[in-house]
Design a protein around this motif. Structure first.
Motif, PDB file in Angstrom:
ATOM      1  N   ALA A  78       0.826  -1.214   0.000  1.00  0.00           N
ATOM      2  CA  ALA A  78       0.000   0.000   0.000  1.00  0.00           C
ATOM      3  C   ALA A  78       0.857   1.259   0.000  1.00  0.00           C
ATOM      4  O   ALA A  78       0.654   2.163  -0.812  1.00  0.00           O
ATOM      5  CB  ALA A  78      -0.943  -0.001   1.199  1.00  0.00           C
ATOM      6  N   LEU A  79       1.822   1.334   0.898  1.00  0.00           N
ATOM      7  CA  LEU A  79       2.648   2.536   0.991  1.00  0.00           C
ATOM      8  C   LEU A  79       3.513   2.722  -0.248  1.00  0.00           C
ATOM      9  O   LEU A  79       3.732   3.842  -0.707  1.00  0.00           O
ATOM     10  CB  LEU A  79       3.496   2.507   2.258  1.00  0.00           C
ATOM     11  N   GLY A  80       3.978   1.630  -0.815  1.00  0.00           N
ATOM     12  CA  GLY A  80       4.775   1.714  -2.038  1.00  0.00           C
ATOM     13  C   GLY A  80       3.964   2.224  -3.223  1.00  0.00           C
ATOM     14  O   GLY A  80       4.471   2.964  -4.068  1.00  0.00           O
ATOM     15  N   ASN A  81       2.701   1.851  -3.288  1.00  0.00           N
ATOM     16  CA  ASN A  81       1.850   2.271  -4.405  1.00  0.00           C
ATOM     17  C   ASN A  81       1.410   3.725  -4.320  1.00  0.00           C
ATOM     18  O   ASN A  81       1.216   4.367  -5.345  1.00  0.00           O
ATOM     19  CB  ASN A  81       0.599   1.384  -4.485  1.00  0.00           C
ATOM     20  N   ILE A  82       1.225   4.263  -3.114  1.00  0.00           N
ATOM     21  CA  ILE A  82       0.669   5.615  -3.010  1.00  0.00           C
ATOM     22  C   ILE A  82       1.730   6.704  -3.093  1.00  0.00           C
ATOM     23  O   ILE A  82       1.395   7.879  -3.179  1.00  0.00           O
ATOM     24  CB  ILE A  82      -0.184   5.798  -1.736  1.00  0.00           C
ATOM     25  N   PRO A  84       5.723   8.577  -1.947  1.00  0.00           N
ATOM     26  CA  PRO A  84       6.347   9.058  -0.713  1.00  0.00           C
ATOM     27  C   PRO A  84       5.550  10.133   0.025  1.00  0.00           C
ATOM     28  O   PRO A  84       5.441  10.084   1.245  1.00  0.00           O
ATOM     29  CB  PRO A  84       7.705   9.601  -1.158  1.00  0.00           C
ATOM     30  N   TYR A  85       4.985  11.104  -0.693  1.00  0.00           N
ATOM     31  CA  TYR A  85       4.249  12.172  -0.014  1.00  0.00           C
ATOM     32  C   TYR A  85       3.022  11.612   0.707  1.00  0.00           C
ATOM     33  O   TYR A  85       2.787  11.892   1.882  1.00  0.00           O
ATOM     34  CB  TYR A  85       3.810  13.250  -1.011  1.00  0.00           C
ATOM     35  N   GLU A  86       2.243  10.797  -0.003  1.00  0.00           N
ATOM     36  CA  GLU A  86       1.029  10.238   0.604  1.00  0.00           C
ATOM     37  C   GLU A  86       1.377   9.225   1.687  1.00  0.00           C
ATOM     38  O   GLU A  86       0.658   9.093   2.672  1.00  0.00           O
ATOM     39  CB  GLU A  86       0.130   9.611  -0.472  1.00  0.00           C
ATOM     40  N   THR A  87       2.504   8.525   1.541  1.00  0.00           N
ATOM     41  CA  THR A  87       2.967   7.615   2.594  1.00  0.00           C
ATOM     42  C   THR A  87       3.238   8.405   3.872  1.00  0.00           C
ATOM     43  O   THR A  87       2.820   8.005   4.967  1.00  0.00           O
ATOM     44  CB  THR A  87       4.244   6.873   2.146  1.00  0.00           C
ATOM     45  N   TYR A  88       3.927   9.523   3.748  1.00  0.00           N
ATOM     46  CA  TYR A  88       4.217  10.394   4.896  1.00  0.00           C
ATOM     47  C   TYR A  88       2.917  10.848   5.568  1.00  0.00           C
ATOM     48  O   TYR A  88       2.767  10.776   6.789  1.00  0.00           O
ATOM     49  CB  TYR A  88       5.038  11.593   4.415  1.00  0.00           C
ATOM     50  N   LYS A  89       1.955  11.315   4.772  1.00  0.00           N
ATOM     51  CA  LYS A  89       0.677  11.781   5.315  1.00  0.00           C
ATOM     52  C   LYS A  89      -0.096  10.622   5.978  1.00  0.00           C
ATOM     53  O   LYS A  89      -0.717  10.802   7.022  1.00  0.00           O
ATOM     54  CB  LYS A  89      -0.173  12.411   4.202  1.00  0.00           C
ATOM     55  N   THR A  90      -0.060   9.451   5.372  1.00  0.00           N
ATOM     56  CA  THR A  90      -0.787   8.297   5.897  1.00  0.00           C
ATOM     57  C   THR A  90      -0.188   7.826   7.219  1.00  0.00           C
ATOM     58  O   THR A  90      -0.914   7.540   8.175  1.00  0.00           O
ATOM     59  CB  THR A  90      -0.793   7.153   4.866  1.00  0.00           C
ATOM     60  N   ILE A  91       1.141   7.766   7.296  1.00  0.00           N
ATOM     61  CA  ILE A  91       1.799   7.364   8.547  1.00  0.00           C
ATOM     62  C   ILE A  91       1.527   8.393   9.641  1.00  0.00           C
ATOM     63  O   ILE A  91       1.232   8.036  10.783  1.00  0.00           O
ATOM     64  CB  ILE A  91       3.310   7.138   8.330  1.00  0.00           C
ATOM     65  N   GLY A  92       1.582   9.672   9.288  1.00  0.00           N
ATOM     66  CA  GLY A  92       1.273  10.721  10.261  1.00  0.00           C
ATOM     67  C   GLY A  92      -0.148  10.606  10.787  1.00  0.00           C
ATOM     68  O   GLY A  92      -0.397  10.747  11.995  1.00  0.00           O
ATOM     69  N   SER A  93      -1.089  10.327   9.913  1.00  0.00           N
ATOM     70  CA  SER A  93      -2.484  10.155  10.314  1.00  0.00           C
ATOM     71  C   SER A  93      -2.636   8.947  11.226  1.00  0.00           C
ATOM     72  O   SER A  93      -3.340   9.003  12.237  1.00  0.00           O
ATOM     73  CB  SER A  93      -3.360   9.990   9.068  1.00  0.00           C
ATOM     74  N   PHE A  94      -1.958   7.854  10.884  1.00  0.00           N
ATOM     75  CA  PHE A  94      -2.003   6.650  11.728  1.00  0.00           C
ATOM     76  C   PHE A  94      -1.482   6.943  13.125  1.00  0.00           C
ATOM     77  O   PHE A  94      -2.094   6.574  14.125  1.00  0.00           O
ATOM     78  CB  PHE A  94      -1.187   5.529  11.065  1.00  0.00           C
ATOM     79  N   ILE A  95      -0.337   7.636  13.215  1.00  0.00           N
ATOM     80  CA  ILE A  95       0.256   7.973  14.521  1.00  0.00           C
ATOM     81  C   ILE A  95      -0.693   8.868  15.317  1.00  0.00           C
ATOM     82  O   ILE A  95      -0.932   8.645  16.503  1.00  0.00           O
ATOM     83  CB  ILE A  95       1.637   8.623  14.331  1.00  0.00           C
ATOM     84  N   LYS A  96      -1.235   9.894  14.664  1.00  0.00           N
ATOM     85  CA  LYS A  96      -2.151  10.812  15.348  1.00  0.00           C
ATOM     86  C   LYS A  96      -3.329  10.064  15.964  1.00  0.00           C
ATOM     87  O   LYS A  96      -3.652  10.252  17.137  1.00  0.00           O
ATOM     88  CB  LYS A  96      -2.683  11.871  14.385  1.00  0.00           C
ATOM     89  N   ARG A 119      -6.471   9.105   7.031  1.00  0.00           N
ATOM     90  CA  ARG A 119      -5.963   9.123   5.653  1.00  0.00           C
ATOM     91  C   ARG A 119      -6.168   7.772   4.968  1.00  0.00           C
ATOM     92  O   ARG A 119      -6.635   7.697   3.830  1.00  0.00           O
ATOM     93  CB  ARG A 119      -4.474   9.486   5.686  1.00  0.00           C
ATOM     94  N   LEU A 120      -5.811   6.687   5.636  1.00  0.00           N
ATOM     95  CA  LEU A 120      -5.995   5.356   5.062  1.00  0.00           C
ATOM     96  C   LEU A 120      -7.482   5.059   4.909  1.00  0.00           C
ATOM     97  O   LEU A 120      -7.908   4.466   3.919  1.00  0.00           O
ATOM     98  CB  LEU A 120      -5.323   4.307   5.942  1.00  0.00           C
ATOM     99  N   CYS A 121      -8.270   5.498   5.875  1.00  0.00           N
ATOM    100  CA  CYS A 121      -9.727   5.340   5.787  1.00  0.00           C
ATOM    101  C   CYS A 121     -10.256   6.050   4.549  1.00  0.00           C
ATOM    102  O   CYS A 121     -11.063   5.504   3.800  1.00  0.00           O
ATOM    103  CB  CYS A 121     -10.401   5.861   7.052  1.00  0.00           C
ATOM    104  N   MET A 122      -9.796   7.272   4.326  1.00  0.00           N
ATOM    105  CA  MET A 122     -10.241   8.062   3.184  1.00  0.00           C
ATOM    106  C   MET A 122      -9.928   7.336   1.868  1.00  0.00           C
ATOM    107  O   MET A 122     -10.748   7.264   0.970  1.00  0.00           O
ATOM    108  CB  MET A 122      -9.558   9.432   3.189  1.00  0.00           C
ATOM    109  N   HIS A 123      -8.723   6.783   1.768  1.00  0.00           N
ATOM    110  CA  HIS A 123      -8.313   6.132   0.522  1.00  0.00           C
ATOM    111  C   HIS A 123      -9.045   4.817   0.268  1.00  0.00           C
ATOM    112  O   HIS A 123      -9.450   4.539  -0.859  1.00  0.00           O
ATOM    113  CB  HIS A 123      -6.802   5.853   0.525  1.00  0.00           C
ATOM    114  N   PHE A 124      -9.157   3.975   1.284  1.00  0.00           N
ATOM    115  CA  PHE A 124      -9.591   2.607   1.039  1.00  0.00           C
ATOM    116  C   PHE A 124     -10.911   2.189   1.676  1.00  0.00           C
ATOM    117  O   PHE A 124     -11.511   1.229   1.240  1.00  0.00           O
ATOM    118  CB  PHE A 124      -8.506   1.629   1.495  1.00  0.00           C
TER     119      PHE A 124
END
Length: 163
Positions: A78-82, A84-96, A119-124
């Motif tokens: 998932a992170l590889g497909n989206i 680097p920028y979206e990976t950063y945002k997704t990981i930040g959202s997960f941590i938050k 973020r992951l919820c929004m995408h998938f």
């Protein structure tokens, strides 16, 4: 004894639980996987289907933004497909949401956000959440995503018998 009467608008029983045939190929309409934790239900399936009931390894994928994602989601895929920028945002959202989850989960969407981040919820999960959980009016059900399932060899149309 009660004898049920089934009324269908189309000229065939089964509506979307059927198998259509075109030029020798079968196409499933509706249910594609049969899975239950209830032994009695599984026994009925085997009784109806006999030897035409097979176990299949399932490969489920999501096609999203011109990429295939494993379903269940696999983190590196998932992170590889989206990117680097979206990976950063997704990981930040997960941590938050891991640090500060919503204290009360009133919807399935809130449950997903608390576990995976907005973020992951929004995408998938967002469109799936609206479509499925609106039908259940917010009721919680256990979801079991499996990689092996049983299936009628000739398709789900074999699970019904015309009147």
């Amino acid at each position: 004894m009660h004898v049920p009467q089934v009324c269908e608008a189309p000229d065939m029983v089964g509506r979307i639980s059927r198998t259509e045939t075109h030029k020798g190929y079968r196409f499933d309409i509706g249910g594609h996987r049969f899975y239950t934790k209830v032994r009695e239900v599984e026994d009925i399936w085997h009784e109806v289907m006999g030897d035409d009931y097979i176990t299949v390894q399932g490969l489920s994928r999501i096609f999203y933004r011109n990429n295939f994602y494993g379903y269940l989601l696999r983190i590196f895929n998932a992170l590889g497909n989206i990117g680097p920028y979206e990976t950063y945002k997704t990981i930040g959202s997960f941590i938050k949401w891991t640090i500060q989850p919503k204290p009360q989960e009133d919807t399935f969407e809130e449950w997903v956000i608390n576990r995976f981040g907005r973020r992951l919820c929004m995408h998938f999960f967002h469109s799936y959440t609206k479509k499925v959980w609106n039908a259940f009016s917010g009721a919680y059900h256990t979801v079991c995503l499996i990689e092996e399932f049983q299936y009628p060899r000739p398709g789900p149309g074999m699970m019904r018998k015309p009147c």
